[in-house]
Design an enzyme around this catalytic site. Structure first.
Site, mmCIF file in Angstrom:
data_model
loop_
_atom_site.group_PDB
_atom_site.id
_atom_site.type_symbol
_atom_site.label_atom_id
_atom_site.label_comp_id
_atom_site.label_asym_id
_atom_site.label_seq_id
_atom_site.Cartn_x
_atom_site.Cartn_y
_atom_site.Cartn_z
ATOM 1 N N ARG A 12 0.813 -1.172 -0.127
ATOM 2 C CA ARG A 12 -0.134 -0.031 -0.172
ATOM 3 C C ARG A 12 0.937 1.223 0.056
ATOM 4 O O ARG A 12 2.012 1.188 0.879
ATOM 5 C CB ARG A 12 -0.795 0.173 1.388
ATOM 6 C CG ARG A 12 -1.928 1.103 1.277
ATOM 7 C CD ARG A 12 -2.672 1.289 2.372
ATOM 8 N NE ARG A 12 -3.466 2.425 2.622
ATOM 9 C CZ ARG A 12 -3.976 3.022 3.625
ATOM 10 N NH1 ARG A 12 -3.817 2.627 4.732
ATOM 11 N NH2 ARG A 12 -4.730 4.204 3.478
ATOM 12 N N HIS A 13 0.546 2.184 -0.669
ATOM 13 C CA HIS A 13 1.349 3.546 -0.850
ATOM 14 C C HIS A 13 1.687 4.232 0.639
ATOM 15 O O HIS A 13 0.778 3.770 1.576
ATOM 16 C CB HIS A 13 0.426 4.541 -1.606
ATOM 17 C CG HIS A 13 -0.655 4.935 -1.185
ATOM 18 N ND1 HIS A 13 -0.760 6.040 -0.240
ATOM 19 C CD2 HIS A 13 -1.808 4.540 -1.258
ATOM 20 C CE1 HIS A 13 -1.996 6.129 0.124
ATOM 21 N NE2 HIS A 13 -2.842 5.248 -0.386
ATOM 22 N N GLY A 14 2.682 4.874 0.664
ATOM 23 C CA GLY A 14 3.067 5.662 1.752
ATOM 24 C C GLY A 14 1.992 6.565 2.161
ATOM 25 O O GLY A 14 1.163 6.915 1.333
ATOM 26 N N SER A 30 -0.227 9.542 2.526
ATOM 27 C CA SER A 30 -0.456 10.737 1.505
ATOM 28 C C SER A 30 -0.738 12.135 2.219
ATOM 29 O O SER A 30 -1.109 11.958 3.234
ATOM 30 C CB SER A 30 -1.510 10.396 0.290
ATOM 31 O OG SER A 30 -2.809 10.733 0.989
ATOM 32 N N GLY A 35 -9.848 8.548 -2.204
ATOM 33 C CA GLY A 35 -10.622 7.799 -3.364
ATOM 34 C C GLY A 35 -9.487 8.022 -4.734
ATOM 35 O O GLY A 35 -8.432 7.629 -4.488
ATOM 36 N N ARG A 84 0.530 8.763 -5.842
ATOM 37 C CA ARG A 84 0.944 8.091 -4.534
ATOM 38 C C ARG A 84 1.427 6.785 -4.708
ATOM 39 O O ARG A 84 2.463 6.416 -3.770
ATOM 40 C CB ARG A 84 -0.041 8.541 -3.628
ATOM 41 C CG ARG A 84 -1.490 7.794 -3.549
ATOM 42 C CD ARG A 84 -2.470 8.336 -2.515
ATOM 43 N NE ARG A 84 -3.704 7.685 -2.677
ATOM 44 C CZ ARG A 84 -4.645 8.038 -3.505
ATOM 45 N NH1 ARG A 84 -4.534 9.060 -4.389
ATOM 46 N NH2 ARG A 84 -5.967 7.293 -3.264
ATOM 47 N N GLU A 126 -7.617 3.680 -6.143
ATOM 48 C CA GLU A 126 -8.369 3.234 -4.811
ATOM 49 C C GLU A 126 -9.640 3.325 -5.326
ATOM 50 O O GLU A 126 -10.107 3.827 -6.353
ATOM 51 C CB GLU A 126 -8.041 4.452 -3.754
ATOM 52 C CG GLU A 126 -8.608 4.688 -2.802
ATOM 53 C CD GLU A 126 -8.515 3.402 -1.788
ATOM 54 O OE1 GLU A 126 -9.280 2.386 -2.300
ATOM 55 O OE2 GLU A 126 -7.667 3.414 -0.853
ATOM 56 N N ARG A 131 -16.699 0.797 5.544
ATOM 57 C CA ARG A 131 -16.380 -0.504 5.726
ATOM 58 C C ARG A 131 -17.296 -1.729 5.402
ATOM 59 O O ARG A 131 -17.044 -2.821 5.885
ATOM 60 C CB ARG A 131 -15.906 -0.716 7.126
ATOM 61 C CG ARG A 131 -14.313 -0.062 7.552
ATOM 62 C CD ARG A 131 -13.210 -0.561 6.495
ATOM 63 N NE ARG A 131 -12.130 -0.144 6.727
ATOM 64 C CZ ARG A 131 -11.543 0.756 5.768
ATOM 65 N NH1 ARG A 131 -12.447 1.293 4.669
ATOM 66 N NH2 ARG A 131 -10.402 1.592 5.936
ATOM 67 N N HIS A 172 -3.384 0.493 -3.321
ATOM 68 C CA HIS A 172 -4.278 1.142 -2.280
ATOM 69 C C HIS A 172 -4.839 0.119 -1.240
ATOM 70 O O HIS A 172 -5.048 -0.940 -1.461
ATOM 71 C CB HIS A 172 -5.386 2.104 -3.075
ATOM 72 C CG HIS A 172 -4.601 2.995 -3.920
ATOM 73 N ND1 HIS A 172 -4.218 4.396 -3.675
ATOM 74 C CD2 HIS A 172 -4.301 2.836 -5.298
ATOM 75 C CE1 HIS A 172 -3.854 4.997 -4.777
ATOM 76 N NE2 HIS A 172 -3.688 3.726 -5.804
HETATM 77 O O1 LIG Z 1 -9.712 7.969 1.871
HETATM 78 C C1 LIG Z 1 -9.424 7.062 0.888
HETATM 79 O O2 LIG Z 1 -9.551 6.732 -0.211
HETATM 80 C C2 LIG Z 1 -9.251 5.669 1.712
HETATM 81 C C3 LIG Z 1 -8.136 5.145 2.018
HETATM 82 O O3 LIG Z 1 -7.435 6.207 2.580
HETATM 83 O O4 LIG Z 1 -10.083 5.495 2.939
HETATM 84 P P1 LIG Z 1 -10.807 4.485 3.880
HETATM 85 O O5 LIG Z 1 -9.763 3.992 4.680
HETATM 86 O O6 LIG Z 1 -12.143 5.091 4.510
HETATM 87 O O7 LIG Z 1 -11.200 3.452 2.730
#
Ligand SMILES: O=C(O)[C@@H](CO)OP(=O)(O)O
Length: 345
Positions: free
Chosen positions: A95-97, A99, A109, A145, A199, A227, A269
């Site tokens: 997963r990217h560092g 951001s 997103g 990213r 993402e 989630r 992502h």
């Molecule tokens: O904002 C987002 O794009 C994602 C990842 O950072 O968030 P989440 O963890 O809520 O899926």
């Protein structure tokens, strides 16, 4: 189970659950794409159509042709060809560092924002962890990213090959980014960007603060958007929708490379990687929604005989780490050690 569990802490739970699914029920020739309910509490990620291994190999031989020149061994440095003695290949997921919008707690997103300084450091640290693992081809999302993370990580790699982004967006881009030296190609690793690894598209939440959104719409609602497996945020993608495109891309473009003997890294992502891990580990919808991936922590899988074996996260540049436990990876590292001894002496 808490949704805030780290990957490491869920690892033992997932391993336990996965072990309940027998190897025979893991059908290497099935093409999982869809989740359906088996009973009221569990739904398994399972298949929509049968896959044929020889078909994959045929696709692999076609798709790898254009990169063969970039993947052949060099004259002076040990070749990445230990796969010739073994049908085992490595798959690294990262997963990217962090951001700039992770740091500001904004829904990101598909908005294309760069890494923070901390994110840059995480990517470099990740690179150290995987510096002894062979990498023949890199897939990234189309977002900066993920690409920054892949590039920064590769700078740490002991093999010192140069990652080169392949521009396939138009014939002109392809033609204008050609390399004309075979030797230079030998010292390069192709980087293939794909929007399918982006993402999850967060719709009308993109750019909003997560905390403020929870205060406005209620914690429960925002948790559901973030989630749940199949509930999309307003005008955005659910995890299920993200998985449809990310897993399809993985099956059609990445798995054939692994089957053809290439070692692969994917920089992507939180949600596109959760989708792919769901496929690799045969997680249920319930399990995947509890899976949290830390930024910049690489995960290693071994692909052998059409099956994926999870190896966890390599520990560090100087420690053996779980990745050294396969003979082939240990041999690769030994060759790197030997070549650096020659250079140093
Ligand atoms: O904002 C987002 O794009 C994602 C990842 O950072 O968030 P989440 O963890 O809520 O899926």
């Amino acid at each position: 189970m808490s949704t805030a569990m780290s990957y490491q802490s869920i690892y033992s739970f997932v391993s336990h659950q996965s072990s309940k699914i027998s190897q025979s029920s893991r059908q290497p020739l099935l093409l999982p794409t869809k989740c359906f309910k088996i009973d009221s509490s569990l739904c398994y990620y399972t298949s929509r159509r049968k896959r044929n291994l020889s078909k994959i190999k045929a696709i692999a031989s076609q798709t790898s042709v254009s990169y063969n020149t970039l993947l052949s061994p060099s004259k002076n440095i040990p070749p990445d060809n230990s796969h010739k003695k073994s049908n085992e290949t490595a798959l690294i997921l990262i997963r990217h560092g962090e951001s700039l919008w992770n740091a500001k707690n904004l829904f990101t997103g598909c908005v294309d924002v760069p890494l923070t300084e901390k994110g840059v450091e995480e990517a470099i640290e990740a690179g150290k962890r995987i510096s002894n693992i062979p990498i023949d081809v890199i897939f990234t999302s189309s977002l900066i990213r993920a690409q920054m993370t892949a590039m920064l990580a590769m700078i740490q790699h002991r093999r010192k090959k140069v990652p080169i982004i392949l521009h396939n967006e138009s014939d002109q881009a392809k033609s204008w980014s050609q390399v004309f030296s075979e030797e230079t190609k030998d010292q390069s690793v192709p980087v293939i960007p794909a929007w399918q690894l982006n993402e999850r598209m967060y719709g009308e939440l993109q750019g909003l603060n997560k905390q403020e959104t929870a205060e406005r719409y209620g914690k429960q609602q925002v948790h559901e958007w973030r989630r749940s497996y199949d509930i999309p945020p307003p005008k955005g993608e659910s995890l299920e929708m993200c998985a449809e495109r990310a897993v399809a891309y993985f099956e059609e473009n990445i798995e054939p490379k692994l089957a053809a003997g290439k070692n692969v890294m994917i920089a992507a992502h939180g949600n596109s990687l959760r989708s792919i891990i769901m496929y690799l580990d045969k997680l249920t919808c319930k399990e995947v929604i509890s899976l949290e991936l830390s930024t910049g922590i690489p995960l290693l899988y071994i692909f052998k005989d059409g099956k994926f074996m999870k190896r966890g996260s390599p520990v560090g540049p100087t420690e053996a780490g779980v990745y050294a436990y396969t003979k082939r990876l240990a041999q690769y590292r030994q060759k790197l050690d030997e070549s650096s001894e020659v250079i140093c002496s």
